[in-house]
Design a protein around this motif. Structure first.
Motif, PDB file in Angstrom:
ATOM      1  N   UNK A   1      -1.391  -8.675   2.600  1.00 42.96           N
ATOM      2  CA  UNK A   1      -2.737  -8.729   3.164  1.00 42.96           C
ATOM      3  C   UNK A   1      -2.756  -8.045   4.520  1.00 42.96           C
ATOM      4  N   UNK A   2      -3.850  -7.334   4.777  1.00 42.94           N
ATOM      5  CA  UNK A   2      -4.072  -6.664   6.048  1.00 42.94           C
ATOM      6  C   UNK A   2      -5.341  -7.226   6.670  1.00 42.94           C
ATOM      7  N   UNK A   3      -5.338  -7.554   7.958  1.00 45.30           N
ATOM      8  CA  UNK A   3      -6.551  -8.102   8.576  1.00 45.30           C
ATOM      9  C   UNK A   3      -7.667  -7.067   8.647  1.00 45.30           C
ATOM     10  N   UNK A   4      -8.788  -7.387   8.046  1.00 45.19           N
ATOM     11  CA  UNK A   4      -9.912  -6.446   8.014  1.00 45.19           C
ATOM     12  C   UNK A   4     -10.424  -6.146   9.419  1.00 45.19           C
ATOM     13  N   UNK A   5     -10.409  -7.140  10.307  1.00 49.34           N
ATOM     14  CA  UNK A   5     -10.897  -6.915  11.669  1.00 49.34           C
ATOM     15  C   UNK A   5     -10.073  -5.845  12.377  1.00 49.34           C
ATOM     16  N   UNK A   6      -8.767  -5.845  12.140  1.00 48.56           N
ATOM     17  CA  UNK A   6      -7.914  -4.837  12.785  1.00 48.56           C
ATOM     18  C   UNK A   6      -8.151  -3.459  12.183  1.00 48.56           C
ATOM     19  N   UNK A   7      -8.343  -3.407  10.887  1.00 51.23           N
ATOM     20  CA  UNK A   7      -8.660  -2.129  10.245  1.00 51.23           C
ATOM     21  C   UNK A   7      -9.976  -1.580  10.795  1.00 51.23           C
ATOM     22  N   UNK A   8     -10.962  -2.452  10.985  1.00 52.83           N
ATOM     23  CA  UNK A   8     -12.247  -2.006  11.543  1.00 52.83           C
ATOM     24  C   UNK A   8     -12.096  -1.557  12.989  1.00 52.83           C
ATOM     25  N   UNK A   9     -11.218  -2.225  13.746  1.00 50.65           N
ATOM     26  CA  UNK A   9     -10.999  -1.803  15.136  1.00 50.65           C
ATOM     27  C   UNK A   9     -10.426  -0.390  15.166  1.00 50.65           C
ATOM     28  N   UNK A  10      -9.478  -0.109  14.280  1.00 50.51           N
ATOM     29  CA  UNK A  10      -8.900   1.232  14.198  1.00 50.51           C
ATOM     30  C   UNK A  10      -9.973   2.238  13.772  1.00 50.51           C
ATOM     31  N   UNK A  11     -10.768   1.830  12.806  1.00 51.24           N
ATOM     32  CA  UNK A  11     -11.855   2.692  12.323  1.00 51.24           C
ATOM     33  C   UNK A  11     -12.785   3.080  13.471  1.00 51.24           C
ATOM     34  N   UNK A  12     -13.169   2.105  14.277  1.00 50.91           N
ATOM     35  CA  UNK A  12     -14.076   2.375  15.394  1.00 50.91           C
ATOM     36  C   UNK A  12     -13.417   3.228  16.473  1.00 50.91           C
ATOM     37  N   UNK A  13     -12.131   2.991  16.711  1.00 50.88           N
ATOM     38  CA  UNK A  13     -11.434   3.734  17.761  1.00 50.88           C
ATOM     39  C   UNK A  13     -11.326   5.217  17.433  1.00 50.88           C
ATOM     40  N   UNK A  14     -11.175   5.539  16.159  1.00 54.14           N
ATOM     41  CA  UNK A  14     -10.960   6.932  15.773  1.00 54.14           C
ATOM     42  C   UNK A  14     -12.196   7.583  15.138  1.00 54.14           C
ATOM     43  N   UNK A  15     -13.278   6.832  14.993  1.00 53.42           N
ATOM     44  CA  UNK A  15     -14.493   7.409  14.434  1.00 53.42           C
ATOM     45  C   UNK A  15     -14.377   7.782  12.969  1.00 53.42           C
ATOM     46  N   UNK A  16     -13.680   6.952  12.193  1.00 53.75           N
ATOM     47  CA  UNK A  16     -13.505   7.208  10.764  1.00 53.75           C
ATOM     48  C   UNK A  16     -14.097   6.028   9.979  1.00 53.75           C
ATOM     49  N   UNK A  17     -13.774   5.897   8.719  1.00 50.55           N
ATOM     50  CA  UNK A  17     -14.275   4.795   7.911  1.00 50.55           C
ATOM     51  C   UNK A  17     -13.138   3.830   7.570  1.00 50.55           C
TER      52      UNK A  17
END
Length: 476
Positions: A261-277
């Motif tokens: 399992x991967x924390x969705x909140x952390x994936x979203x933080x990375x997404x926001x930091x790099x401007x990706x999905x």
């Protein structure tokens, strides 16, 4: 009574002792659930899932695609089973058991599903493994099937007793042959529609796009079509040679399975930091994990791996049965050493195929399948799989990301702790499949592999965690 579509029938046709077309879900439940409770739940909810009551009726001599017919009495003693893990009931013991169950073909004399209640998992948890044949559903449909047995609160909702199903023994032989004749008469129209739609898209058809001249012909036909009928110019796709890896070639009859399992909140933080999905991040994590595994094997190709990415063809509010999915192909940037650059390369590649798919949804596979006489389809499917395994694979692996509910759910009054997807590997698609499913704040990842090709499948899940930490540190 409903006839299988050509795409649904393909999942029956290509199946062999090694290419097994099961898709499944592994639910981890809090506390103990008894088989009696599970059987009662299935009895109440079975009417909500038509596929659980339908079995295959073959057309004589396989002259046409089979039919789904109502099973006279669904035998829950056969379909709902239970077993227990030996002590201490670790996650790896559970995964090994699931791998064994997943590699077994479903009996076509019955409705094409099985459900296993698995006791003995450490921490007082219970596992529920549910598998269906891919001919019955696609990934999104599989999630809907599982949802029929889930509740929004601990107290299970009570369903009114389902009325006895209407008798449905399927068409008589004479009627089936008449229908077959009508389909054969319609084949030229389907073929013409395929040629009109598919020739401009030869560059996105696996295997075909590697033939000399396929890309220039597709480009020229798109220009002609745009000149005659107007419309937007679709993005070009790069030519993608599929490199050889240790997990490409003829697969065996045995599987390995691992999950994390991967924390969705952390994936979203990375997404926001790099401007990706979110999907870009998941694809990049998969690319990094596979890259690391290939480096361990001293087998990392200089070219990027090519991933097959399922795309849904379902329209809004379309919850119809069967498979409504196509496969797009994309480079996975496994050759890129820098993780930041790897993420941006994946983002660029995914944006290209999404833009192209948005302008012209890829329905060529459905029309190609409908254009072929059903009696030849099975031979063609098996021949194509064998050719791909022995010569050049269509893709290196499948990577899929399915969005799921972000609220807690319950099965039989027990809280659903995690929901792991268990998918398919084949000769043509490679002996490795990484599928993610988001649920209640986490992304649950199931990794299925051929046992002889990727015996250390748990390393893939460990490398997914490492890849997340790597991007997290770069995101600041």
């Amino acid at each position: 009574m409903r006839q299988l579509s050509a795409v649904d029938a393909q999942f029956l046709n290509f199946e062999t002792d090694t290419n097994v077309a099961n898709i499944a879900g592994l639910s981890i439940l809090e506390g103990e659930l008894t088989r009696d409770e599970l059987v009662k739940l299935v009895e109440e909810r079975c009417a909500l899932v038509p596929q659980l009551r339908q079995r295959i009726l073959q057309v004589p001599f396989n002259l046409d695609h089979p039919y789904w017919v109502q099973d006279e009495a669904v035998d829950l003693d056969y379909h709902v089973r239970e077993l227990a893990l030996p002590h201490p009931g670790t996650d790896r013991q559970l995964a090994a058991q699931v791998a064994r169950l997943h590699s077994r073909r479903l009996d076509r004399r019955h409705p094409l599903w099985e459900m296993y209640l698995i006791h003995g998992l450490h921490g007082g948890r219970t596992a529920l493994y549910v598998k269906l044949h891919h001919a019955t559903i696609d990934g999104m449909g599989g999630a809907d099937v599982l949802a029929a047995f889930m509740d929004l609160e601990p107290r299970p909702r009570r369903e009114a007793p389902a009325p006895p199903p209407e008798p449905d023994l399927g068409p008589e032989t004479a009627e089936m042959l008449v229908r077959t004749a009508a389909r054969l008469a319609a084949n030229p129209a389907h073929l013409l529609r395929f040629l009109v739609e598919a020739v401009p898209r030869l560059d996105e058809i696996p295997l075909v796009n590697q033939l000399p001249g396929a890309v220039p012909v597709a480009r020229a036909m798109r220009s002609v079509t745009r000149y005659l009928y107007g419309g937007d110019e679709v993005p070009e796709l790069p030519k993608l040679p599929v490199p050889r890896t240790p997990f490409n070639g003829p697969i065996s009859a045995h599987r390995r399975f691992a999950y994390t399992e991967l924390p969705l909140a952390e994936v979203k933080r990375i997404k926001n930091a790099f401007g990706v999905t979110v999907n870009d991040v998941v694809m990049t994590l998969a690319a990094t994990a596979v890259r690391r595994w290939l480096i361990d094997q001293e087998a990392l190709p200089e070219e990027p791996l090519v991933a097959g990415v399922p795309f849904s063809l379902r329209e809004v509010e379309d919850d119809g049965p069967g498979n409504q999915v196509t496969l797009m192909i994309t480079p996975l940037a496994t050759q890129v050493d820098d993780p930041r650059e790897r993420l941006q390369a994946v983002h660029k590649a995914m944006r290209r195929i999404k833009d192209r798919f948005g302008l012209a949804p890829a329905r060529w596979l459905r029309n190609l399948s409908e254009s072929m006489p059903a009696a030849l389809t099975g031979l063609a499917d098996r021949a194509a799989f064998g050719l791909a395994a022995q010569t050049s694979p269509a893709v290196n692996l499948i990577v899929s990301n399915i969005p799921g509910p972000q609220i807690p759910l319950y099965i039989g009054g027990r809280r659903l702790l995690a929901q792991y997807p268990v998918s398919v590997v084949t000769d043509a698609s490679g002996g490795l499949n990484i599928t993610a499913f988001s649920y209640n704040g986490d992304i649950a990842v199931g990794v299925v592999a051929d046992r002889t090709m990727v015996p250390d499948v748990w390393h893939i899940t460990e490398y997914l965690q490492d890849a997340l930490e790597e991007l997290s540190s770069l995101a600041g």
